[in-house]
Design a protein around this motif. Structure first.
Motif, PDB file in Angstrom:
ATOM      1  N   GLY A  99       6.522  -8.047  -3.915  1.00  0.00           N
ATOM      2  CA  GLY A  99       5.286  -7.977  -4.673  1.00  0.00           C
ATOM      3  C   GLY A  99       4.995  -6.478  -5.473  1.00  0.00           C
ATOM      4  N   HIS A 100       3.995  -6.065  -5.677  1.00  0.00           N
ATOM      5  CA  HIS A 100       3.657  -4.805  -6.710  1.00  0.00           C
ATOM      6  C   HIS A 100       2.499  -4.101  -6.070  1.00  0.00           C
ATOM      7  CE1 HIS A 100       7.142  -5.510  -9.576  1.00  0.00           C
ATOM      8  NE2 HIS A 100       6.499  -6.872  -9.601  1.00  0.00           N
ATOM      9  N   GLY A 101       1.281  -4.807  -5.987  1.00  0.00           N
ATOM     10  CA  GLY A 101       0.162  -4.235  -5.361  1.00  0.00           C
ATOM     11  C   GLY A 101      -0.521  -4.825  -4.498  1.00  0.00           C
ATOM     12  N   PHE A 102      -1.279  -4.277  -3.434  1.00  0.00           N
ATOM     13  CA  PHE A 102      -2.050  -4.768  -2.582  1.00  0.00           C
ATOM     14  C   PHE A 102      -3.206  -5.704  -3.014  1.00  0.00           C
ATOM     15  CE2 PHE A 102      -5.445  -5.242   0.556  1.00  0.00           C
ATOM     16  CZ  PHE A 102      -4.868  -5.955   1.523  1.00  0.00           C
ATOM     17  N   LEU A 103      -3.458  -6.965  -2.699  1.00  0.00           N
ATOM     18  CA  LEU A 103      -4.631  -7.673  -3.059  1.00  0.00           C
ATOM     19  C   LEU A 103      -5.175  -8.376  -1.784  1.00  0.00           C
ATOM     20  CD1 LEU A 103      -3.324  -9.199  -6.493  1.00  0.00           C
ATOM     21  CD2 LEU A 103      -4.984  -7.497  -6.211  1.00  0.00           C
ATOM     22  N   PHE A 104      -6.389  -8.292  -1.598  1.00  0.00           N
ATOM     23  CA  PHE A 104      -6.721  -9.027  -0.271  1.00  0.00           C
ATOM     24  C   PHE A 104      -6.803 -10.523  -0.567  1.00  0.00           C
ATOM     25  CE2 PHE A 104     -10.210 -10.964   1.842  1.00  0.00           C
ATOM     26  CZ  PHE A 104      -9.713 -10.505   3.364  1.00  0.00           C
ATOM     27  N   ILE A 105      -6.944 -10.989  -1.692  1.00  0.00           N
ATOM     28  CA  ILE A 105      -6.829 -12.427  -1.932  1.00  0.00           C
ATOM     29  C   ILE A 105      -5.498 -13.032  -1.851  1.00  0.00           C
ATOM     30  CG2 ILE A 105      -6.474 -12.225  -4.559  1.00  0.00           C
ATOM     31  CD1 ILE A 105      -8.649 -14.833  -3.114  1.00  0.00           C
ATOM     32  N   ASP A 106      -4.341 -11.987  -1.785  1.00  0.00           N
ATOM     33  CA  ASP A 106      -3.101 -12.552  -1.467  1.00  0.00           C
ATOM     34  C   ASP A 106      -3.090 -13.087   0.096  1.00  0.00           C
ATOM     35  OD1 ASP A 106      -2.128 -12.343  -4.016  1.00  0.00           O
ATOM     36  OD2 ASP A 106      -1.182 -10.747  -3.723  1.00  0.00           O
ATOM     37  N   LEU A 107      -3.708 -12.473   0.955  1.00  0.00           N
ATOM     38  CA  LEU A 107      -3.871 -12.810   2.264  1.00  0.00           C
ATOM     39  C   LEU A 107      -4.432 -14.294   2.552  1.00  0.00           C
ATOM     40  CD1 LEU A 107      -4.896  -9.260   3.820  1.00  0.00           C
ATOM     41  CD2 LEU A 107      -2.660 -10.142   3.475  1.00  0.00           C
ATOM     42  N   ILE A 108      -5.228 -14.368   1.921  1.00  0.00           N
ATOM     43  CA  ILE A 108      -5.870 -15.825   1.729  1.00  0.00           C
ATOM     44  C   ILE A 108      -5.093 -16.864   1.264  1.00  0.00           C
ATOM     45  CG2 ILE A 108      -7.832 -17.406   0.962  1.00  0.00           C
ATOM     46  CD1 ILE A 108      -9.532 -14.631   0.977  1.00  0.00           C
ATOM     47  N   LEU A 146       0.709  -1.210  -0.037  1.00  0.00           N
ATOM     48  CA  LEU A 146       0.084   0.182  -0.108  1.00  0.00           C
ATOM     49  C   LEU A 146       0.822   1.496   0.052  1.00  0.00           C
ATOM     50  CD1 LEU A 146      -2.727  -1.400   2.583  1.00  0.00           C
ATOM     51  CD2 LEU A 146      -2.824  -0.872   0.054  1.00  0.00           C
ATOM     52  N   TYR A 147       2.018   1.195   0.534  1.00  0.00           N
ATOM     53  CA  TYR A 147       3.025   2.106   0.584  1.00  0.00           C
ATOM     54  C   TYR A 147       3.685   2.356  -0.818  1.00  0.00           C
ATOM     55  CZ  TYR A 147       7.192   4.983   1.968  1.00  0.00           C
ATOM     56  OH  TYR A 147       8.186   5.776   2.015  1.00  0.00           O
ATOM     57  N   GLN A 148       3.722   3.402  -1.626  1.00  0.00           N
ATOM     58  CA  GLN A 148       4.051   3.498  -3.040  1.00  0.00           C
ATOM     59  C   GLN A 148       4.979   4.547  -3.243  1.00  0.00           C
ATOM     60  OE1 GLN A 148       3.145   1.299  -5.775  1.00  0.00           O
ATOM     61  NE2 GLN A 148       2.297   0.192  -3.924  1.00  0.00           N
ATOM     62  N   ALA A 149       6.087   4.759  -2.324  1.00  0.00           N
ATOM     63  CA  ALA A 149       7.027   5.707  -2.534  1.00  0.00           C
ATOM     64  C   ALA A 149       8.043   5.273  -3.753  1.00  0.00           C
ATOM     65  CB  ALA A 149       7.932   5.793  -1.234  1.00  0.00           C
ATOM     66  N   ASN A 150       8.856   6.135  -4.304  1.00  0.00           N
ATOM     67  CA  ASN A 150       9.460   6.019  -5.544  1.00  0.00           C
ATOM     68  C   ASN A 150      10.661   4.928  -5.149  1.00  0.00           C
ATOM     69  OD1 ASN A 150       8.137   7.517  -7.108  1.00  0.00           O
ATOM     70  ND2 ASN A 150       9.255   9.527  -6.529  1.00  0.00           N
ATOM     71  N   TRP A 151      11.351   5.248  -3.863  1.00  0.00           N
ATOM     72  CA  TRP A 151      12.524   4.398  -3.649  1.00  0.00           C
ATOM     73  C   TRP A 151      12.068   2.977  -3.419  1.00  0.00           C
ATOM     74  CZ3 TRP A 151      12.852   1.092   0.822  1.00  0.00           C
ATOM     75  CH2 TRP A 151      11.917   1.541   1.830  1.00  0.00           C
ATOM     76  N   ILE A 152      10.868   2.524  -3.050  1.00  0.00           N
ATOM     77  CA  ILE A 152      10.326   1.078  -2.553  1.00  0.00           C
ATOM     78  C   ILE A 152      10.076   0.592  -4.074  1.00  0.00           C
ATOM     79  CG2 ILE A 152       8.059   1.466  -1.640  1.00  0.00           C
ATOM     80  CD1 ILE A 152       8.860  -0.900  -0.031  1.00  0.00           C
ATOM     81  N   ASN A 153       9.378   1.372  -4.937  1.00  0.00           N
ATOM     82  CA  ASN A 153       8.995   1.074  -6.168  1.00  0.00           C
ATOM     83  C   ASN A 153      10.036   0.627  -7.277  1.00  0.00           C
ATOM     84  OD1 ASN A 153       6.228   1.045  -5.449  1.00  0.00           O
ATOM     85  ND2 ASN A 153       5.775   2.997  -6.324  1.00  0.00           N
TER      86      ASN A 153
END
Length: 129
Positions: A98-107, A78-85
């Motif tokens: 990873g690249h983007g938050f997905l709730f299904i990933d938690l499952i 959920l944190y999308q700062a330039n350095w971590i991206n």
């Protein structure tokens, strides 16, 4: 203790190879496998890594720590700062962070960790040969 660590290291290598195979051959796999198994295998690898580092801790402890690591990494998306991206856009960074938050990933992570823990407990309960 060393035998247990070797067992977990071997499992990690097998899981990583399987996970990379799922990514590489995703188009040839059934959609359910291609969509879900990569993340579940990644979580299995995290579980085995935790067990390898702390072989004397209870399985329940390893489950909690593994879920904590997986969920923390997922929520970090959920944190999308330039350095971590910039890190995420590297091959290794993308595989780990990873690249983007997905709730299904938690499952998926929860399922992978539970599967790894079940196999771990079954291996411990099986008679020694």
């Amino acid at each position: 203790m060393m035998k247990a660590r070797l067992y977990y290291m071997a499992a990690i290598l097998l899981i990583v190879a399987s996970g990379l195979g799922v990514r590489m051959y995703s188009e040839a796999l059934p959609p359910f496998v291609a969509d879900h198994f990569g993340d579940a295998l990644w979580a299995c690898m995290i579980y085995c890594s935790v067990r390898c580092l702390w072989v004397n801790k209870p399985v329940s402890w390893a489950i909690v720590i593994s879920i904590g690591i997986c969920f923390a990494i997922e929520f970090s998306q959920l944190y999308q700062a330039n350095w971590i991206n910039a890190i995420r856009h590297t091959t290794l960074g993308g595989l780990v962070l990873g690249h983007g938050f997905l709730f299904i990933d938690l499952i998926r992570y929860s399922a992978g960790i539970m599967l790894a823990a079940i196999v771990d407990v079954m291996k411990r309960l099986s008679p020694r040969t």
